[in-house]
Design a protein around this motif. Structure first.
Motif, PDB file in Angstrom:
ATOM      1  N   VAL A   1      50.127  71.671  19.194  1.00  0.00           N
ATOM      2  CA  VAL A   1      49.885  72.722  20.191  1.00  0.00           C
ATOM      3  C   VAL A   1      50.500  72.323  21.530  1.00  0.00           C
ATOM      4  N   ALA A   2      50.393  71.061  21.906  1.00  0.00           N
ATOM      5  CA  ALA A   2      51.018  70.593  23.153  1.00  0.00           C
ATOM      6  C   ALA A   2      52.536  70.742  23.077  1.00  0.00           C
ATOM      7  N   LEU A   3      53.109  70.380  21.936  1.00  0.00           N
ATOM      8  CA  LEU A   3      54.553  70.547  21.752  1.00  0.00           C
ATOM      9  C   LEU A   3      54.931  72.017  21.849  1.00  0.00           C
ATOM     10  N   ARG A   4      54.145  72.879  21.235  1.00  0.00           N
ATOM     11  CA  ARG A   4      54.410  74.328  21.295  1.00  0.00           C
ATOM     12  C   ARG A   4      54.319  74.842  22.733  1.00  0.00           C
ATOM     13  N   THR A   5      53.425  74.278  23.531  1.00  0.00           N
ATOM     14  CA  THR A   5      53.292  74.658  24.940  1.00  0.00           C
ATOM     15  C   THR A   5      54.540  74.248  25.717  1.00  0.00           C
ATOM     16  N   LEU A   6      55.089  73.097  25.386  1.00  0.00           N
ATOM     17  CA  LEU A   6      56.282  72.593  26.061  1.00  0.00           C
ATOM     18  C   LEU A   6      57.553  73.259  25.560  1.00  0.00           C
ATOM     19  N   ALA A   7      57.582  73.583  24.276  1.00  0.00           N
ATOM     20  CA  ALA A   7      58.810  74.092  23.658  1.00  0.00           C
ATOM     21  C   ALA A   7      58.492  75.287  22.765  1.00  0.00           C
ATOM     22  N   PRO A   8      58.877  76.493  23.168  1.00  0.00           N
ATOM     23  CA  PRO A   8      58.653  77.661  22.315  1.00  0.00           C
ATOM     24  C   PRO A   8      59.266  77.500  20.920  1.00  0.00           C
ATOM     25  N   ASP A   9      60.317  76.690  20.812  1.00  0.00           N
ATOM     26  CA  ASP A   9      60.959  76.429  19.520  1.00  0.00           C
ATOM     27  C   ASP A   9      60.433  75.127  18.907  1.00  0.00           C
ATOM     28  N   ALA A  10      59.121  74.900  19.031  1.00  0.00           N
ATOM     29  CA  ALA A  10      58.499  73.645  18.596  1.00  0.00           C
ATOM     30  C   ALA A  10      58.797  73.316  17.136  1.00  0.00           C
ATOM     31  N   ARG A  11      58.796  74.329  16.295  1.00  0.00           N
ATOM     32  CA  ARG A  11      59.071  74.101  14.869  1.00  0.00           C
ATOM     33  C   ARG A  11      60.423  73.418  14.688  1.00  0.00           C
ATOM     34  N   GLU A  12      61.450  73.932  15.343  1.00  0.00           N
ATOM     35  CA  GLU A  12      62.791  73.368  15.222  1.00  0.00           C
ATOM     36  C   GLU A  12      62.867  71.984  15.877  1.00  0.00           C
ATOM     37  N   VAL A  13      62.229  71.836  17.033  1.00  0.00           N
ATOM     38  CA  VAL A  13      62.224  70.543  17.733  1.00  0.00           C
ATOM     39  C   VAL A  13      61.577  69.483  16.844  1.00  0.00           C
ATOM     40  N   PHE A  14      60.425  69.821  16.288  1.00  0.00           N
ATOM     41  CA  PHE A  14      59.714  68.865  15.435  1.00  0.00           C
ATOM     42  C   PHE A  14      60.508  68.537  14.172  1.00  0.00           C
ATOM     43  N   THR A  15      61.045  69.549  13.522  1.00  0.00           N
ATOM     44  CA  THR A  15      61.802  69.345  12.285  1.00  0.00           C
ATOM     45  C   THR A  15      63.008  68.439  12.530  1.00  0.00           C
ATOM     46  N   ALA A  16      63.728  68.681  13.620  1.00  0.00           N
ATOM     47  CA  ALA A  16      64.893  67.852  13.944  1.00  0.00           C
ATOM     48  C   ALA A  16      64.475  66.418  14.262  1.00  0.00           C
ATOM     49  N   HIS A  17      63.387  66.278  15.003  1.00  0.00           N
ATOM     50  CA  HIS A  17      62.923  64.931  15.356  1.00  0.00           C
ATOM     51  C   HIS A  17      62.451  64.177  14.111  1.00  0.00           C
ATOM     52  N   LEU A  18      61.701  64.852  13.250  1.00  0.00           N
ATOM     53  CA  LEU A  18      61.230  64.223  12.018  1.00  0.00           C
ATOM     54  C   LEU A  18      62.411  63.791  11.149  1.00  0.00           C
ATOM     55  N   ALA A  19      63.435  64.617  11.073  1.00  0.00           N
ATOM     56  CA  ALA A  19      64.629  64.250  10.296  1.00  0.00           C
ATOM     57  C   ALA A  19      65.284  62.996  10.875  1.00  0.00           C
ATOM     58  N   GLY A  20      65.354  62.912  12.209  1.00  0.00           N
ATOM     59  CA  GLY A  20      65.940  61.733  12.841  1.00  0.00           C
ATOM     60  C   GLY A  20      65.126  60.476  12.588  1.00  0.00           C
ATOM     61  N   VAL A  21      63.811  60.581  12.719  1.00  0.00           N
ATOM     62  CA  VAL A  21      62.944  59.427  12.465  1.00  0.00           C
ATOM     63  C   VAL A  21      63.043  59.009  11.002  1.00  0.00           C
ATOM     64  N   THR A  22      63.054  59.979  10.115  1.00  0.00           N
ATOM     65  CA  THR A  22      63.151  59.681   8.686  1.00  0.00           C
ATOM     66  C   THR A  22      64.466  58.975   8.380  1.00  0.00           C
ATOM     67  N   GLU A  23      65.544  59.486   8.934  1.00  0.00           N
ATOM     68  CA  GLU A  23      66.858  58.862   8.697  1.00  0.00           C
ATOM     69  C   GLU A  23      66.893  57.433   9.252  1.00  0.00           C
TER      70      GLU A  23
END
Length: 114
Positions: free
Chosen positions: A84-106
């Motif tokens: 919810v905090a991420l969504r408050t900071l970034a309306p595109d939270a889903r994309e931000v999170f997905t990209a970040h998770l992919a980077g951490v996973t890689e």
């Protein structure tokens, strides 16, 4: 629950918090509201610590006050509050999170690790 369901719920919780804030007279707006939602994470993490201490009986005065189910529940609250905090900071939270998770996973599991 599918990933899309999680983000739909996060959007609804975000909208509910925003609506509640405006109903209460808009005491906190913009940057202050964002900072308070981020600070809420510290409160939730503290509740995880309290539950772990309670589940392990580490406070001799109180004994065992929590279960591991309580710990799991508090961890879920941390994740929800963070999203919810991420969504408050970034309306595109889903994309931000997905990209970040992919980077951490890689970085963590990628083929470059030996």
């Amino acid at each position: 629950m599918a990933d899309e369901d999680v983000w739909d719920s996060i959007d609804r919780l975000h909208d509910w918090l925003d609506a509640d804030r405006t109903r209460e007279g808009g005491a906190h707006d913009g940057r202050e509201e964002l900072l308070l939602r981020i600070l809420k994470l510290s409160e939730e993490v503290g509740e995880v610590a309290q539950a772990v201490i309670g589940a392990t009986g580490q406070n001799p005065r109180k004994g065992t006050t929590h279960t591991w189910d309580d710990v799991r529940s508090e961890l879920c609250d941390v994740v929800i509050t963070g999203l919810v905090a991420l969504r408050t900071l970034a309306p595109d939270a889903r994309e931000v999170f997905t990209a970040h998770l992919a980077g951490v996973t890689e970085r963590s599991l990628g083929t470059g690790r030996g």
